[in-house]
Design a protein around this motif. Structure first.
Motif, PDB file in Angstrom:
ATOM      1  N   GLY A   6      46.624  49.156  21.314  1.00 50.01           N
ATOM      2  CA  GLY A   6      46.028  47.906  20.863  1.00 50.01           C
ATOM      3  C   GLY A   6      46.335  47.743  19.390  1.00 50.01           C
ATOM      4  N   ILE A   7      46.871  46.602  19.016  1.00 53.43           N
ATOM      5  CA  ILE A   7      47.321  46.444  17.633  1.00 53.43           C
ATOM      6  C   ILE A   7      46.332  45.680  16.772  1.00 53.43           C
ATOM      7  CG2 ILE A   7      49.119  45.399  16.179  1.00 53.43           C
ATOM      8  CD1 ILE A   7      51.157  46.296  18.232  1.00 53.43           C
ATOM      9  N   SER A   8      45.673  44.659  17.363  1.00 52.18           N
ATOM     10  CA  SER A   8      44.800  43.836  16.522  1.00 52.18           C
ATOM     11  C   SER A   8      43.621  44.636  15.968  1.00 52.18           C
ATOM     12  CB  SER A   8      44.298  42.617  17.304  1.00 52.18           C
ATOM     13  OG  SER A   8      43.536  43.020  18.420  1.00 52.18           O
ATOM     14  N   SER A   9      43.277  45.758  16.609  1.00 56.36           N
ATOM     15  CA  SER A   9      42.189  46.595  16.076  1.00 56.36           C
ATOM     16  C   SER A   9      42.493  47.061  14.659  1.00 56.36           C
ATOM     17  CB  SER A   9      41.974  47.817  16.962  1.00 56.36           C
ATOM     18  OG  SER A   9      41.504  47.414  18.222  1.00 56.36           O
ATOM     19  N   SER A  10      43.777  47.171  14.323  1.00 52.68           N
ATOM     20  CA  SER A  10      44.145  47.605  12.968  1.00 52.68           C
ATOM     21  C   SER A  10      43.574  46.637  11.927  1.00 52.68           C
ATOM     22  CB  SER A  10      45.667  47.695  12.833  1.00 52.68           C
ATOM     23  OG  SER A  10      46.239  46.411  12.955  1.00 52.68           O
ATOM     24  N   LEU A  11      43.513  45.352  12.282  1.00 49.47           N
ATOM     25  CA  LEU A  11      42.992  44.355  11.343  1.00 49.47           C
ATOM     26  C   LEU A  11      41.507  44.615  11.081  1.00 49.47           C
ATOM     27  CD1 LEU A  11      44.648  41.177  12.940  1.00 49.47           C
ATOM     28  CD2 LEU A  11      45.563  42.608  11.118  1.00 49.47           C
ATOM     29  N   ARG A  12      40.813  45.010  12.144  1.00 50.63           N
ATOM     30  CA  ARG A  12      39.389  45.334  12.001  1.00 50.63           C
ATOM     31  C   ARG A  12      39.207  46.576  11.123  1.00 50.63           C
ATOM     32  NH1 ARG A  12      35.372  46.881  17.063  1.00 50.63           N
ATOM     33  NH2 ARG A  12      33.530  47.402  15.810  1.00 50.63           N
ATOM     34  N   GLY A  44      40.823  41.800  21.817  1.00 49.37           N
ATOM     35  CA  GLY A  44      42.166  42.369  21.895  1.00 49.37           C
ATOM     36  C   GLY A  44      43.216  41.286  21.844  1.00 49.37           C
ATOM     37  N   CYS A  45      44.456  41.700  21.665  1.00 47.69           N
ATOM     38  CA  CYS A  45      45.537  40.716  21.606  1.00 47.69           C
ATOM     39  C   CYS A  45      46.516  40.970  22.739  1.00 47.69           C
ATOM     40  CB  CYS A  45      46.227  40.764  20.244  1.00 47.69           C
ATOM     41  SG  CYS A  45      46.990  42.357  19.878  1.00 47.69           S
ATOM     42  N   SER A  65      41.763  37.025  18.260  1.00 47.49           N
ATOM     43  CA  SER A  65      42.010  38.307  18.925  1.00 47.49           C
ATOM     44  C   SER A  65      40.762  39.183  18.910  1.00 47.49           C
ATOM     45  CB  SER A  65      43.208  39.042  18.310  1.00 47.49           C
ATOM     46  OG  SER A  65      42.962  39.366  16.975  1.00 47.49           O
TER      47      SER A  65
END
Lengths: 164, 190
Positions: free
Chosen positions: B35-41, B146-147, B141
């Motif tokens: 999961g990539i969008s978690s990085s933004l969090r 999630g994205c 997202s």
């Protein structure tokens, strides 16, 4: 004292959607293996031109099968892998059981999903390609990334007043 | 010869297989859910938690995700500078015609620089395509949990029906954006 405990249990934020389920503590250096997986992933993004705004436009204009082929193949390969891991109970390299996280349904998947989709077609990127676009030399996309981080923050700030 | 072969664009099935293999790779090398969008969090939690419960967790436990996205950035750099021929990208003629009609002029690279160039950052174009578009991605997202990676690839691989709902919503949003919002946006910036 009791009040503090109550507050914390009540306000535990929803779990991370892409969580780390490894029990064993990892050192900073062991994180480099994820960096390498990321590098391979980023190279694939560029090499298949998935980071292109035009590819996303082709997809939403139904003029090319390319992105549907990429995502479809990825899902099939991912699903077979998950099936094999579950079926044969394959362990991680640290010897731990692989943990899967079921997704719970909520309205956010529809409302948030629609909002995400609007942004996807405008920017021509989902979060992964954003990073690859910046690496590829499109430095203005740093603005898009910062704004995506801001969007995430605003969601976190107001999530209690949003319909779920 | 070999280098020439390496520099050609990847076909969709090779890209699809490699992206799909990210799922078992992350699971098996460290029990990590793709999961990539978690990085933004995690960036929010690390830089500006502001006592918001949603960002009050130990982001250092999720450091792997930040290493991963920095890798994606480096991969973008390596792929572009060492493994790709910088020729014009082939675009479906129908899409190209429609985009030209909307007002897109630059078809020379992966991104149209008349929209995503550095000189557009402080223009109305940049405000809409980068600031507004980016905000929607980040907000949406996280709201969706999630994205494309977390839902469309990881979630569907694990046969999670809520992820199918999310994926369909992503696509519907994209179609609305492309066919209804974009013509309006291009009129605005013309």
């Amino acid at each position: 004292m009791e009040k503090v405990a109550e507050f914390t249990t009540k306000d535990i934020p929803t779990a991370c959607s892409a969580p780390n389920a490894l029990v064993k503590k990892e050192s900073i250096t062991s994180n480099f293996k994820y960096l390498i997986v990321g590098i391979v992933f980023g190279i694939v993004f560029v090499k298949a031109e998935i980071i292109s705004w035009f590819r996303i436009q082709e997809m939403f204009r139904l003029d090319s099968f390319f992105m549907y082929g990429v995502i479809g193949t990825a899902v099939v390969v991912g699903a077979i892998s998950v099936f094999i891991i579950k079926k044969f109970n394959i362990k991680t390299i640290q010897g731990e059981t692989v943990i899967f996280h079921p997704k719970k349904f909520n309205k956010g998947q529809i409302i948030g999903g629609l909002i995400f989709g609007l942004g996807w077609a405008i920017t021509g990127a989902c979060p992964g390609p954003l990073f690859a676009q910046i690496g590829s030399g499109f430095l203005a996309i740093i603005v898009t990334l910062l704004s995506a981080i801001a969007g995430t923050w605003v969601y976190g700030k107001f999530r209690d007043s949003l319909p779920l | 010869m070999i280098l020439e072969f390496i520099k050609q664009p990847l076909p969709w099935y090779v890209a699809g297989i490699l992206i799909g293999l990210t799922v078992p790779t992350l699971l098996l090398i460290g029990n990590k859910t793709f999961g990539i969008s978690s990085s933004l969090r995690h960036v929010c939690a690390a830089c500006m938690p502001a006592k918001i419960p949603f960002f009050s967790y130990n982001w250092k436990d999720e450091l792997w995700n930040l290493f991963f996205v920095i890798g994606v950035l480096l991969g973008g750099l390596i792929g572009t500078h060492f493994l790709t021929d910088s020729g014009p990208i082939e675009i479906a003629s129908e899409t190209k015609a429609q985009l030209s009609a909307l007002g897109v002029k630059d078809f020379s690279g992966l991104m149209p620089l008349d929209i995503f160039g550095v000189d557009q950052i402080f223009s109305l174009t940049g405000l809409i395509f980068m600031v507004f578009g980016g905000f929607l991605i980040g907000f949406g997202s996280r709201y969706a949990g999630g994205c494309t990676s977390g839902h469309a690839i990881m979630g569907l691989s694990n046969l999670q029906w809520p992820s199918l709902v999310a994926t369909i919503s992503f696509m519907v949003g994209g179609f609305i954006s492309t066919w209804i919002l974009l013509p309006y946006i291009f009129k605005l910036i013309a």
